[in-house]
Design a protein around this motif. Structure first.
Motif, PDB file in Angstrom:
ATOM      1  N   THR A 499      46.250  42.058  42.686  1.00 15.88           N
ATOM      2  CA  THR A 499      45.568  43.012  43.563  1.00 15.88           C
ATOM      3  C   THR A 499      44.206  42.512  44.015  1.00 15.88           C
ATOM      4  N   ASP A 500      43.673  41.452  43.356  1.00 15.22           N
ATOM      5  CA  ASP A 500      42.376  40.921  43.792  1.00 15.22           C
ATOM      6  C   ASP A 500      42.422  40.408  45.224  1.00 15.22           C
ATOM      7  N   GLN A 501      43.598  39.972  45.667  1.00 16.99           N
ATOM      8  CA  GLN A 501      43.697  39.445  47.028  1.00 16.99           C
ATOM      9  C   GLN A 501      43.367  40.511  48.071  1.00 16.99           C
ATOM     10  N   PHE A 502      43.737  41.763  47.768  1.00 13.93           N
ATOM     11  CA  PHE A 502      43.467  42.834  48.726  1.00 13.93           C
ATOM     12  C   PHE A 502      41.990  43.218  48.714  1.00 13.93           C
ATOM     13  N   ILE A 503      41.362  43.140  47.530  1.00 17.21           N
ATOM     14  CA  ILE A 503      39.916  43.376  47.462  1.00 17.21           C
ATOM     15  C   ILE A 503      39.176  42.288  48.247  1.00 17.21           C
ATOM     16  N   PHE A 504      39.633  41.047  48.133  1.00 16.28           N
ATOM     17  CA  PHE A 504      39.032  39.940  48.890  1.00 16.28           C
ATOM     18  C   PHE A 504      39.178  40.176  50.390  1.00 16.28           C
ATOM     19  N   GLN A 505      40.348  40.695  50.802  1.00 15.77           N
ATOM     20  CA  GLN A 505      40.547  40.986  52.224  1.00 15.77           C
ATOM     21  C   GLN A 505      39.551  42.027  52.727  1.00 15.77           C
ATOM     22  N   VAL A 506      39.321  43.059  51.912  1.00 11.83           N
ATOM     23  CA  VAL A 506      38.355  44.091  52.299  1.00 11.83           C
ATOM     24  C   VAL A 506      36.949  43.502  52.372  1.00 11.83           C
ATOM     25  N   ARG A 507      36.595  42.640  51.399  1.00 16.30           N
ATOM     26  CA  ARG A 507      35.258  42.054  51.357  1.00 16.30           C
ATOM     27  C   ARG A 507      34.994  41.183  52.584  1.00 16.30           C
ATOM     28  N   LYS A 551      40.486  58.630  36.564  1.00 17.37           N
ATOM     29  CA  LYS A 551      40.388  57.812  37.781  1.00 17.37           C
ATOM     30  C   LYS A 551      40.095  58.661  39.015  1.00 17.37           C
ATOM     31  N   ALA A 552      39.956  59.977  38.820  1.00 15.89           N
ATOM     32  CA  ALA A 552      39.924  60.907  39.957  1.00 15.89           C
ATOM     33  C   ALA A 552      38.787  60.630  40.928  1.00 15.89           C
ATOM     34  N   VAL A 553      37.561  60.366  40.414  1.00 11.96           N
ATOM     35  CA  VAL A 553      36.406  60.199  41.300  1.00 11.96           C
ATOM     36  C   VAL A 553      36.592  58.996  42.215  1.00 11.96           C
ATOM     37  N   ALA A 554      36.998  57.856  41.634  1.00 10.89           N
ATOM     38  CA  ALA A 554      37.178  56.643  42.438  1.00 10.89           C
ATOM     39  C   ALA A 554      38.331  56.805  43.423  1.00 10.89           C
ATOM     40  N   LEU A 555      39.409  57.449  42.988  1.00  9.38           N
ATOM     41  CA  LEU A 555      40.549  57.640  43.887  1.00  9.38           C
ATOM     42  C   LEU A 555      40.205  58.576  45.042  1.00  9.38           C
ATOM     43  N   LEU A 593      38.019  50.788  39.623  1.00 14.46           N
ATOM     44  CA  LEU A 593      39.367  51.007  39.071  1.00 14.46           C
ATOM     45  C   LEU A 593      39.919  49.733  38.441  1.00 14.46           C
ATOM     46  N   GLU A 594      39.568  48.567  38.989  1.00 15.44           N
ATOM     47  CA  GLU A 594      40.022  47.302  38.403  1.00 15.44           C
ATOM     48  C   GLU A 594      39.417  47.087  37.016  1.00 15.44           C
ATOM     49  N   LYS A 595      38.160  47.505  36.837  1.00 14.48           N
ATOM     50  CA  LYS A 595      37.468  47.266  35.564  1.00 14.48           C
ATOM     51  C   LYS A 595      37.821  48.297  34.506  1.00 14.48           C
ATOM     52  N   ASN A 596      38.351  49.424  34.916  1.00 12.36           N
ATOM     53  CA  ASN A 596      38.616  50.512  33.977  1.00 12.36           C
ATOM     54  C   ASN A 596      40.099  50.801  33.863  1.00 12.36           C
ATOM     55  N   VAL A 597      40.906  49.781  33.763  1.00 16.25           N
ATOM     56  CA  VAL A 597      42.347  49.949  33.625  1.00 16.25           C
ATOM     57  C   VAL A 597      42.638  50.413  32.205  1.00 16.25           C
TER      58      VAL A 597
END
Length: 597
Positions: A499-507, A551-555, A593-597
């Motif tokens: 999923t890091d690839q999609f975060i990189f795309q957003v960045r 996870k509610a706040v981040a989602l 969300l990535e850090k708090n799995v």
């Protein structure tokens, strides 16, 4: 003659045969319920011989009990309808328009799919006219009483540098107990979720476990009194959060998921505490209150297939059972008919067993049996008694012997198939007595015609009875429907997605001069990330957020960004700074969300 025509017409009306329709449908007890109500779900096969039934995965629903199998034979006039029903009790995990998928049935090597049903779940605890989840797992619990006043008070006090969080961690936990780590298909399992506490707390269940690939029989009681257990030298109050008997439907790993309990605990600082106030009055110092959610560690049971080959007359019973054969009216019966009663009782899985075959002696004819079931859920394994009632008639009076009936089940304790045999039945069938009461006639002419009509009427009635008996004798008796093989869909684990690839795309996204293209790509990257991370679509984010409060706040931030994307893709609504802010909000939420799995 008019009377004669009337009798003839009645004969044809009664002797005619109507063809019953076939269908496979999904039925629910209510279309609008509250979020703490339950709904009864039925998959109904009408006049179909099911070979296999596959239950769907109930997304956004938890199975409170079931599936339970039943078979009904209904006759209205000359129309006979055979129903095979699988019943479940479901409770919603979210509010809104929730769908209940259809089940798959195998009929004559073809697959039939029942209809999908939509249930509206109101954002309120209860909707009038529905059944609250009283027999379902408790959603909340009262404040737990202290085990020992002196110890508990000491645990509620923070001394020196002690932290409230550490105090809670040392004195409160949630555990999952299962009576065995491996079982056979059809072998009952006892699964118990427990809350252990040594401190006063307000606790409520915020997430119930959902069981897949098995039937669920609720055994949770409403007894508020705790049990006591010692762990690591400490004595805990133990409360049953949920207790169920599970019966696995298929071989393979059976996952026992986690439950979440939210606990609010009040503490007092020793430095500002008046101990006299603590024991005799309300403390005058300001308390510290902390809310912490605890979860149990999930477990897994390995479900083994039953040994093969299985005996020919085995039909799914697993446990330990006895057999008894009796008649409804003692040892005597009349030629008008009687009922043979076969009782199977014991411990284990008997719900889906069909009626054993009866070998009727010459001169005696049996018909489709009905069944009645009694269950004692106060013990494990659940005690069950199932009685099959076989109607029968004898062609003439005399003595008849009904051979012993055999029933085969698998005993997991002995790891083998066992066949039990009932006692034989000897019947003395006596001829039925029929009385005909004489009539008085006004005159000789009327006597003749009335007798003529009486003879014709009796003759036509005899013809009708003969047609019915002939139809029954030439038609093969339909045995109690064999319960189909019951399975549940299993969603295969999604392959690992980076999923890091999609975060990189957003960045790497830049609005530049093409705002719509920016928002389309942002929406596409977040959607792909949600699918890879949680296997959910954009439309499911709100329901997923309700089920995962941590996870509610981040989602919700991601949901807000996606709404902005929906506007930005088609309208020049946002400037460069706003677009960059939306991108930053998405990155913060996804990284959190990535850090708090």
């Amino acid at each position: 003659m008019k009377k004669l025509y009337f009798f003839i017409l009645m004969v044809f009306l009664f002797a005619g045969k109507m063809v019953a329709a076939q269908s496979f449908t999904t039925r629910v007890s209510a279309k609008v319920i509250g979020k703490k109500d339950v709904v009864q779900l039925e998959y109904v096969a009408e006049n179909l011989d099911l070979l296999e039934l596959v239950l769907p995965v109930f997304k956004n629903w938890t199975i409170v009990s079931g599936p339970n199998f039943s078979s009904n034979r209904l006759q209205t006039g000359n129309i006979v309808k055979q129903e095979t029903i699988f019943t479940l009790i479901l409770q919603p995990l979210a509010s809104g328009q929730l769908t209940i998928p259809g089940a798959k049935a195998t009929v004559d090597n073809r697959t039939k799919l029942s209809n999908v049903v939509t249930v509206e779940v109101k954002n309120t605890d209860h909707v009038q006219g529905n059944t609250p989840a009283m027999g379902a797992p408790r959603q909340s619990a009262p404040a737990f009483p202290p085990m020992d006043e002196e110890d508990i008070n000491d645990e509620q006090v923070l001394k020196g540098s002690e932290s409230a969080r550490d105090k809670i961690k040392d004195n409160l936990l949630v555990r999952l107990d299962v009576n065995k780590k491996s079982s056979y298909v059809g072998e009952p399992l006892l699964v118990t979720y427990k809350l252990y506490t040594r401190i006063r707390s307000q606790s409520r269940v915020v997430k119930q476990p959902t069981f897949k690939g098995c039937t669920v029989l609720e055994m949770t009681s409403d007894d508020p009194l705790p049990q006591h257990e010692n762990i690591g030298g400490k004595r805990y109050n133990v409360y049953i959060i949920r207790q169920v008997q599970l019966i696995p439907l298929q071989a393979g790993p059976l996952l026992l998921p986690e439950t979440s309990v939210e606990n609010t605990v009040t503490f007092y600082r020793a430095s500002s505490l008046n101990y006299r106030d603590l024991f005799y009055n309300n403390p005058s110092s300001k308390p510290e209150e902390l809310t912490v959610t605890f979860k149990n560690a999930p477990a897994q049971v390995e479900v083994k297939p039953l040994p093969q080959p299985a005996p020919a007359n085995f039909n799914g019973a697993v446990g330990n059972f006895t057999l008894a054969l009796n008649t409804s009216d003692g040892s005597d019966a009349s030629t008008n008919g009687n009922v043979l009663l076969l009782s199977i009782s014991g411990e284990g899985n008997l719900q889906q067993s069909k009626a054993p075959q009866v070998t009727w002696p010459k001169g005696m004819e049996g018909f489709e049996p009905t069944e009645n079931e009694e269950i004692n859920k106060q013990v494990f394994p659940v005690k069950i008694n199932k009685t099959f009632s076989y109607p029968y008639v004898a062609s003439k009076n005399g003595r008849y012997a009904i051979a012993p009936i055999e029933f085969t089940y698998f005993d997991p304790a002995k790891n083998k198939y066992i066949t039990v045999i009932s006692n034989p039945i000897n019947l003395n069938v006596v001829k039925a007595t029929n009385k005909i009461y004489p009539q008085t006639f006004e005159n000789k002419g009327s006597v003749f015609y009335n007798r003529l009509y009486l003879v014709l009427g009796l003759g036509l009635i005899a013809l009708l009875i003969g047609l019915i008996l002939y139809h029954r004798r030439t038609k093969k008796v339909v045995a109690q429907p064999t319960p189909p093989i019951l399975k549940q869909e299993v969603i295969a684990a999604a392959p690992y997605v980076d999923t890091d690839q999609f975060i990189f795309q957003v960045r790497e996204l830049e609005p530049n001069n093409d705002g719509p293209a920016f928002y389309k790509q942002l929406h596409r990257s977040i959607s792909a990330w949600l699918l890879g991370k949680y296997n959910i679509s954009v439309s499911e984010i709100d329901a997923f957020s309700e089920q995962n409060s941590d996870k509610a706040v981040a989602l919700q931030k991601l949901s807000s960004v996606l709404q902005n994307c929906s506007l930005g893709m088609y309208t020049p609504m946002y400037n460069f700074e706003e677009a960059m802010q939306h991108r930053l909000m998405a990155l913060e939420a996804m990284n959190h969300l990535e850090k708090n799995v």
